[in-house]
Design a protein around this motif. Structure first.
Motif, PDB file in Angstrom:
ATOM      1  N   PRO A  59      29.956  38.311  36.964  1.00 18.81           N
ATOM      2  CA  PRO A  59      31.036  38.724  37.864  1.00 18.81           C
ATOM      3  C   PRO A  59      31.996  39.738  37.237  1.00 18.81           C
ATOM      4  CG  PRO A  59      31.264  36.420  37.198  1.00 18.81           C
ATOM      5  CD  PRO A  59      29.928  36.865  36.742  1.00 18.81           C
ATOM      6  N   ILE A  60      32.274  39.598  35.919  1.00 19.40           N
ATOM      7  CA  ILE A  60      33.231  40.514  35.289  1.00 19.40           C
ATOM      8  C   ILE A  60      32.646  41.914  35.248  1.00 19.40           C
ATOM      9  CG2 ILE A  60      34.469  41.033  33.168  1.00 19.40           C
ATOM     10  CD1 ILE A  60      34.580  38.067  32.619  1.00 19.40           C
ATOM     11  N   ASP A  63      32.688  43.538  38.622  1.00 17.76           N
ATOM     12  CA  ASP A  63      34.003  44.025  39.054  1.00 17.76           C
ATOM     13  C   ASP A  63      34.390  45.298  38.324  1.00 17.76           C
ATOM     14  OD1 ASP A  63      34.272  42.134  40.897  1.00 17.76           O
ATOM     15  OD2 ASP A  63      35.689  40.875  39.817  1.00 17.76           O
TER      16      ASP A  63
ATOM     17  N   ARG B   6      33.504  38.487  47.646  1.00 13.96           N
ATOM     18  CA  ARG B   6      34.023  37.282  47.017  1.00 13.96           C
ATOM     19  C   ARG B   6      35.531  37.308  47.066  1.00 13.96           C
ATOM     20  NH1 ARG B   6      30.714  38.785  42.714  1.00 13.96           N
ATOM     21  NH2 ARG B   6      32.489  38.460  41.370  1.00 13.96           N
ATOM     22  N   HIS B  12      38.360  35.089  36.903  1.00 17.28           N
ATOM     23  CA  HIS B  12      38.113  36.303  36.118  1.00 17.28           C
ATOM     24  C   HIS B  12      38.808  37.506  36.765  1.00 17.28           C
ATOM     25  CE1 HIS B  12      35.015  37.173  39.165  1.00 17.28           C
ATOM     26  NE2 HIS B  12      35.133  38.424  38.759  1.00 17.28           N
ATOM     27  N   ARG B  13      38.937  37.471  38.092  1.00 18.35           N
ATOM     28  CA  ARG B  13      39.629  38.581  38.752  1.00 18.35           C
ATOM     29  C   ARG B  13      41.103  38.567  38.390  1.00 18.35           C
ATOM     30  NH1 ARG B  13      36.705  39.949  44.405  1.00 18.35           N
ATOM     31  NH2 ARG B  13      34.882  40.782  43.345  1.00 18.35           N
ATOM     32  N   LEU B  16      41.384  40.115  35.060  1.00 16.60           N
ATOM     33  CA  LEU B  16      41.211  41.566  35.139  1.00 16.60           C
ATOM     34  C   LEU B  16      42.456  42.222  35.709  1.00 16.60           C
ATOM     35  CD1 LEU B  16      37.526  42.035  36.354  1.00 16.60           C
ATOM     36  CD2 LEU B  16      38.479  42.529  34.110  1.00 16.60           C
TER      37      LEU B  16
END
Lengths: 243, 260
Positions: A59-60, A63, B6, B12-13, B16
């Motif tokens: 997922p990282i 993104d 998502r 994790h977002r 970030l």
């Protein structure tokens, strides 16, 4: 007026030898093509990596790749080229100093290839991602069931299957790459558009030189189109025509 | 199919986003932004110039693209061939080259022409603005003309024949069915083309049109800063692109574009 028309037909200015500027233009074209080919190939490497990352990465990574492709596609190429040109050469020199080496003069050619490559990479990531996704799951699963190794599946099923979906987008991007090299004129890379302006500025025959350069660009595009059509026909063999 | 969309608040977002905020704060504190208030008025007017240029050239370009596409899709050879040649030349050469050809080439022609020099149009022709508008308009027309050609060619023949069967004249069929259906089919591409056009506008700064890019260039010359103005410029264009995309999404939601 008379002078201007005389300048329009001053063909001797296009001679290959020094009083004429033909040789200069052709060398500029060679630089443009080198940057386009180099940047396109670099972009392809980034694109393959980016597409696999977007499809199979965590997922990282996904993104981060989304941020990369979105940013690059939302900012004008001209601005990106300026930013990457200064930032890229600066960063390289910082690294060289950290390593205790001398500052290096990065050639305009290398910097241009880097810049075009980063821009192309974002667009090619999207094209290749779409093409990978267009290969039906069942086909790869069937290949796995026949006992093919992942590399064999890639070579025999995924790559030939995605090619017809990737070729139109990739060939479009190649044409864009050849034209984007003109933007490097703004940072002083001696490619075709910049040397044309210099030739025009020296001789005052702007019209003649810009038309000549336009013809050279057009020839590149038309020749590319011929080759693209051949590749497309090869990639689409066995697939019934849509229209 | 794994869910592509998502949620934004996954752990994790959040991390970030925190990193992104940290980078922005670092840039805000450690880079020089003291020039910003002095140039803010000019920047706003520069953005205005960019947007006006975008609107003007897109609308004009689209209006030229319609006959270009129609000529290629249905015109006689003596109309179709020049239209196709125009699109090929525009799409086959860099916009920067076209711009410089018009500005330096045509500009030098007019300078040699006493009738033009003495006419009312000379003050306009001596400035860069008309050349920028012309080059960007032709570019948009060239790319969109190709799309319109496909849109005209793609309207099902049955619809046109049905119109004829109702007793409409050829012109009425064109006005009531063919043209609206073609524009309708071309609409989804318009968002992408307009974003591309926005990203092409800074090129006019190279011929001294004062858009937002030119303002930033002046800031760079005045302050000897490299990154700060360019980063701000990138941010401005990102915002403009975002607003454009949202506006077109809103527009497309009101025009039903299904089944074509």
């Amino acid at each position: 007026m008379i002078d201007w028309i005389a300048g329009l037909a001053a063909w001797e200015l296009l001679a290959l030898e020094p009083p004429g500027w033909g040789g200069v233009l052709l060398r500029g074209l060679a630089v443009s093509l080198q940057v386009a080919v180099g940047g396109y190939l670099l972009g392809f490497l980034i694109g393959v990596g980016g597409a696999t990352g977007k499809l199979y990465g965590g997922p990282i990574l996904r993104d981060i790749l989304d941020v990369y492709t979105t940013l690059v596609r939302a900012v004008p190429e001209l601005v990106l080229i300026l930013l990457l040109y200064y930032a890229g050469t600066d960063a390289l020199n910082q690294i060289m100093i950290l390593l205790g080496a001398e500052r290096v003069d990065i050639s305009g050619l290398a910097a241009g290839i880097f810049v075009i490559g980063v821009v192309q990479g974002a667009y090619q990531t999207e094209v290749l991602r779409g093409a990978f996704k267009a290969v039906p799951h069942g086909e790869t699963e069937a290949a796995r069931a026949y006992g093919m190794s992942p590399l064999q599946v890639l070579r025999r099923i995924t790559l030939p299957g995605m090619l017809p979906h990737a070729v139109p987008g990739l060939s479009n991007l190649w044409l864009i790459a050849t034209k984007d090299t003109a933007l490097l004129a703004v940072v002083g890379v001696a490619e075709l558009t910049l040397v044309t302006r210099q030739a025009g500025g020296t001789t005052k025959s702007y019209f003649l030189f810009f038309c000549a350069a336009g013809l050279l660009y057009l020839m590149v595009t038309l020749l590319s189109n011929v080759v693209i059509r051949l590749i497309e026909r090869h990639a689409r063999r066995g697939i019934p025509a849509v229209r | 199919m794994s869910p592509e969309q998502r949620r934004w608040n996954e752990p994790h977002r959040l991390v970030l986003m925190a990193i992104a905020v940290a980078i922005v704060l670092f840039a805000a504190y450690n880079m020089r932004w003291d020039w910003l208030p002095r140039y803010s008025g000019k920047l706003v007017s520069g953005v205005g110039t960019t947007l006006w240029l975008l609107l003007l050239t897109s609308v004009l370009g689209f209006l030229i693209a319609l006959p270009l596409g129609l000529a290629q899709a249905a015109g006689p050879v003596w109309l179709a061939a020049p239209a196709r040649a125009f699109c090929t030349v525009i799409r086959g050469t860099p916009l920067l080259l076209q711009l410089w050809l018009l500005y330096y080439g045509l500009g030098s022609l007019f300078a040699y022409w006493p009738e033009v020099r003495q006419s009312w149009a000379w003050p306009y022709l001596r400035s860069a603005w008309p050349y920028g508008v012309l080059a960007l308009t032709m570019s948009f027309a060239g790319y969109e003309g190709e799309v319109i050609r496909g849109a005209f060619a793609g309207v099902p023949r049955g619809e046109l024949e049905a119109g004829r069967a109702y007793g409409m004249s050829r012109f009425t069929v064109f006005r009531r069915i063919w043209l609206p259906r073609a524009i309708h089919r071309a609409l989804p591409t318009l968002a992408g083309e307009t974003v591309l056009q926005l990203k092409a506008t800074p090129l006019v700064a190279t011929i001294t049109v004062v858009d937002v890019y030119a303002i930033i260039s002046r800031v760079r010359q005045d302050t000897y800063l490299t990154y700060e103005p360019l980063l701000l410029l990138a941010l401005i264009y990102m915002l403009l692109t975002g607003v454009l995309v949202l506006a077109f999404r809103w527009l497309e939601a009101r025009v039903p574009v299904k089944g074509s």
